[in-house]
Design an enzyme around this catalytic site. Structure first.
Site, PDB file in Angstrom:
ATOM      1  N   GLN A 216       0.852  -1.189   0.000  1.00 23.99           N
ATOM      2  CA  GLN A 216       0.000   0.000   0.000  1.00 23.99           C
ATOM      3  C   GLN A 216       0.893   1.246   0.000  1.00 23.99           C
ATOM      4  O   GLN A 216       1.998   1.227   0.499  1.00 23.99           O
ATOM      5  CB  GLN A 216      -0.916  -0.009   1.225  1.00 23.99           C
ATOM      6  CG  GLN A 216      -1.874  -1.208   1.203  1.00 23.99           C
ATOM      7  CD  GLN A 216      -2.851  -1.196   2.382  1.00 23.99           C
ATOM      8  OE1 GLN A 216      -3.169  -0.154   2.936  1.00 23.99           O
ATOM      9  NE2 GLN A 216      -3.324  -2.374   2.752  1.00 23.99           N
ATOM     10  N   ARG A 228       6.130   3.797  16.514  1.00 22.72           N
ATOM     11  CA  ARG A 228       6.221   2.355  16.766  1.00 22.72           C
ATOM     12  C   ARG A 228       7.190   2.096  17.916  1.00 22.72           C
ATOM     13  O   ARG A 228       6.932   1.298  18.808  1.00 22.72           O
ATOM     14  CB  ARG A 228       6.689   1.628  15.492  1.00 22.72           C
ATOM     15  CG  ARG A 228       5.626   1.613  14.397  1.00 22.72           C
ATOM     16  CD  ARG A 228       5.998   0.670  13.263  1.00 22.72           C
ATOM     17  NE  ARG A 228       6.733   1.328  12.212  1.00 22.72           N
ATOM     18  CZ  ARG A 228       6.205   1.738  11.056  1.00 22.72           C
ATOM     19  NH1 ARG A 228       4.930   1.544  10.798  1.00 22.72           N
ATOM     20  NH2 ARG A 228       6.948   2.326  10.137  1.00 22.72           N
ATOM     21  N   ASP A 275      -6.188  -7.145  10.255  1.00 22.37           N
ATOM     22  CA  ASP A 275      -6.224  -6.258   9.079  1.00 22.37           C
ATOM     23  C   ASP A 275      -7.181  -6.856   8.059  1.00 22.37           C
ATOM     24  O   ASP A 275      -7.469  -8.052   8.083  1.00 22.37           O
ATOM     25  CB  ASP A 275      -4.818  -6.110   8.473  1.00 22.37           C
ATOM     26  CG  ASP A 275      -4.678  -4.854   7.628  1.00 22.37           C
ATOM     27  OD1 ASP A 275      -4.121  -3.852   8.126  1.00 22.37           O
ATOM     28  OD2 ASP A 275      -5.127  -4.869   6.450  1.00 22.37           O
ATOM     29  N   ALA A 307     -12.249  -4.468  10.753  1.00 16.11           N
ATOM     30  CA  ALA A 307     -12.044  -4.160  12.170  1.00 16.11           C
ATOM     31  C   ALA A 307     -13.356  -3.778  12.859  1.00 16.11           C
ATOM     32  O   ALA A 307     -13.565  -4.117  14.024  1.00 16.11           O
ATOM     33  CB  ALA A 307     -11.028  -3.032  12.316  1.00 16.11           C
ATOM     34  N   ASP A 327      -4.798   2.061  14.092  1.00 18.21           N
ATOM     35  CA  ASP A 327      -4.131   2.900  13.084  1.00 18.21           C
ATOM     36  C   ASP A 327      -4.854   2.753  11.747  1.00 18.21           C
ATOM     37  O   ASP A 327      -4.311   2.198  10.791  1.00 18.21           O
ATOM     38  CB  ASP A 327      -2.657   2.483  12.968  1.00 18.21           C
ATOM     39  CG  ASP A 327      -1.878   3.396  12.034  1.00 18.21           C
ATOM     40  OD1 ASP A 327      -2.345   4.521  11.764  1.00 18.21           O
ATOM     41  OD2 ASP A 327      -0.790   2.980  11.570  1.00 18.21           O
ATOM     42  N   CYS A 367      -5.213   9.595  10.335  1.00 18.71           N
ATOM     43  CA  CYS A 367      -4.379  10.204   9.296  1.00 18.71           C
ATOM     44  C   CYS A 367      -5.254  11.013   8.333  1.00 18.71           C
ATOM     45  O   CYS A 367      -4.867  11.256   7.196  1.00 18.71           O
ATOM     46  CB  CYS A 367      -3.530   9.160   8.579  1.00 18.71           C
ATOM     47  SG  CYS A 367      -4.478   7.893   7.768  1.00 18.71           S
TER      48      CYS A 367
HETATM   49  N1  SAH Z   1      -0.091   0.425  11.508  1.00 17.59           N
HETATM   50  C1  SAH Z   1       0.396   0.087  10.193  1.00 17.59           C
HETATM   51  C2  SAH Z   1      -0.189   0.930   9.102  1.00 17.59           C
HETATM   52  C3  SAH Z   1      -1.707   0.843   8.962  1.00 17.59           C
HETATM   53  S1  SAH Z   1      -2.305   1.394   7.421  1.00 17.59           S
HETATM   54  C4  SAH Z   1       1.920   0.137  10.202  1.00 17.59           C
HETATM   55  O1  SAH Z   1       2.505   0.525  11.208  1.00 17.59           O
HETATM   56  O2  SAH Z   1       2.519  -0.208   9.181  1.00 17.59           O
HETATM   57  C5  SAH Z   1      -3.987   1.000   7.530  1.00 17.59           C
HETATM   58  C6  SAH Z   1      -4.322  -0.481   7.384  1.00 17.59           C
HETATM   59  O3  SAH Z   1      -5.718  -0.626   7.588  1.00 17.59           O
HETATM   60  C7  SAH Z   1      -4.033  -1.101   6.035  1.00 17.59           C
HETATM   61  O4  SAH Z   1      -3.200  -2.213   6.213  1.00 17.59           O
HETATM   62  C8  SAH Z   1      -5.407  -1.563   5.490  1.00 17.59           C
HETATM   63  O5  SAH Z   1      -5.332  -2.816   4.823  1.00 17.59           O
HETATM   64  C9  SAH Z   1      -6.184  -1.704   6.771  1.00 17.59           C
HETATM   65  N2  SAH Z   1      -7.649  -1.546   6.699  1.00 17.59           N
HETATM   66  C10 SAH Z   1      -8.357  -0.661   5.952  1.00 17.59           C
HETATM   67  N3  SAH Z   1      -9.662  -0.759   6.254  1.00 17.59           N
HETATM   68  C11 SAH Z   1      -9.799  -1.742   7.192  1.00 17.59           C
HETATM   69  C12 SAH Z   1     -10.903  -2.303   7.907  1.00 17.59           C
HETATM   70  N4  SAH Z   1     -12.134  -1.855   7.728  1.00 17.59           N
HETATM   71  N5  SAH Z   1     -10.645  -3.277   8.803  1.00 17.59           N
HETATM   72  C13 SAH Z   1      -9.404  -3.724   9.002  1.00 17.59           C
HETATM   73  N6  SAH Z   1      -8.317  -3.214   8.363  1.00 17.59           N
HETATM   74  C14 SAH Z   1      -8.516  -2.248   7.472  1.00 17.59           C
END
Ligand code: SAH
Length: 423
Positions: A216, A228, A275, A307, A327, A367
């Protein structure tokens, strides 16, 4: 003189009276409603001069006919938008990364504080609207999000190669921008060698596999680098108080960045990576394994799905956690979506508060550039209140310093987070 020549614009955008104010405040965007008249033959993304009602020069930028955000500023000076211009912009961006303590930016492939990846160009904040460049070891990923940025690609790539001396430059197009802008997607090697797939990078001494081709955005969320680590330190502190390894829910885990950092300082940790992307979760599992010291004693559960649904299922199953990370991706893409976005943030934060054991840690992020820090904090407060929990802010979190924010462009300050203790 041709209107598509980026060095000598043939197009002039004359603004309505008073509409030059935001430009005088150095805000680099011009909305369509501010433009009174367009002179010359406009090419989408072509260079254009922006003038006030009296014809006085304000800025030079690119014009996106038909777009509500109709022009973005390259420069406030009357200067050609050629190789020299991009050389100056990239050199200044590089100097800013040195200030961020990221020497890897100066020597691609080198490590600085256990880190060999960073954002080298942060679009508007580095004076290059629509242009994002991330360094992953010796490779650069260039992401263009507007037709104006795409129009200068042939000029930009050789200058990137000259200034940063990478082994290869890989191009990516964000699907959302491509659809909005009618961009022809760029996906593949633009210059030099193709990066290995996946590529191995280092962040604060830990190793991660990144897919530059299939991941992504540009492959990894570099903005969360320091968060982190900070979260992991807090979790190690909580583990010391508990006297046992903590149980962590890493929601919106992507490739498991937060979980790997946590495992590195919390031996015996139980992790749930959640995820909606199975590809991201597969890489998350691999990333834990790539750090044997962290992985040796960790227990990992991988949960794929939405989620919003899964957090409810955890609640109904009476599951509980010592720490939770939320996140999510951007919820608000336009002003009209702010209310809906806040409803989404409230929902997941309320569920997280309910799933946390007393004294648990919550790292919660937004974000969405359109949701302010104040608003986000209020939403999280509402969630804690509704859950009947008392929460305290341990730290206010933001993007790492290789993501500078231009004071005249607060929209660029998109990442906000709270590290909370929830009693
Ligand atoms: N915390 C991560 C970055 C998260 S980016 C890091 O440190 O690298 C946001 C993520 O949310 C993506 O991986 C995307 O696949 C996921 N995502 C998007 N919509 C979602 C949903 N409804 N339920 C679960 N995951 C979701």
């Amino acid at each position: 003189m041709s209107s598509s020549d980026p060095e000598r614009p043939g197009v002039r955008l004359l603004l309505h009276p008073g509409k030059e104010k935001s430009l005088r405040l150095r805000h680099p965007w011009v909305f369509a409603g501010a433009i009174a008249r367009v002179e010359g033959e406009a090419v989408p993304g072509g260079t254009a001069d922006i003038l006030d009602v009296a014809g006085r020069f304000l800025a030079r930028g690119y014009y996106l006919p038909g777009s509500p955000l109709a022009a973005r500023v390259w420069t406030w000076r009357d200067e050609p938008i050629g190789a020299d211009f991009f050389r100056r912009r990239l050199t200044a961006a590089l100097a800013r990364r040195r200030l961020a303590g990221l020497a890897s930016a100066a020597a691609p492939g080198a490590e600085s504080a256990g880190t060999d990846c960073c954002r080298l160009v942060n679009a508007e904040a580095d004076g290059l609207p629509g242009v994002t460049v991330d360094a992953y070891g010796p490779y650069l990923v260039l992401q263009l999000s507007t037709r104006g940025a795409a129009a200068v690609l042939p000029l930009l790539v050789p200058v990137l190669a000259e200034v940063f001396q990478p082994r290869g430059i890989y191009g990516r197009t964000d699907a959302e921008s491509a659809a909005r802008e009618g961009l022809t997607p760029v996906d593949g090697v633009l210059w030099g060698e193709a990066p290995p797939e996946p590529l191995s990078i280092r962040e604060h001494g830990l190793t991660f596999a990144v897919s530059l081709a299939g991941g992504q955005k540009t492959g990894f969320f570099l903005d969360q680098r320091d968060n982190r680590r900070q979260f992991a330190q807090a979790l190690a502190g909580l583990a010391a108080t508990l006297g046992r390894p903590p149980v962590l829910l890493n929601a919106f885990a992507y490739t498991g960045g937060f979980a790997v950092h946590a495992a590195a300082v919390c031996p015996g940790i139980e992790i749930v990576n959640l995820d909606s992307s199975p590809e991201a979760l597969a890489l998350a599992e691999r990333n834990l394994a790539l750090n044997p010291e962290a992985a040796a004693q960790a227990r990992l559960e991988t949960v794929t799905g939405d989620a919003f649904v899964l957090l409810r299922r955890f609640r109904d199953a009476n599951r509980s956690f010592d720490a939770i990370i939320l996140d999510p991706p951007k919820f608000a893409h336009a002003r009209a979506q702010i209310v809906g976005a806040c409803r989404g943030y409230k929902d997941i934060n309320l569920l997280a508060c309910k799933l946390l054991r007393p004294g648990g840690l919550l790292a919660t992020f937004s974000c969405s550039g359109l949701v302010s820090r104040e608003l986000f904090q209020k939403v999280v407060f509402d969630a804690a209140l509704d859950a009947g929990r008392e929460a305290r802010i341990l730290a206010r979190l933001t993007a790492a310093p290789d993501h500078p924010v231009l004071l005249s462009f607060p929209e660029g300050d998109y990442l906000k987070g709270l590290l909370l203790t929830v009693e």
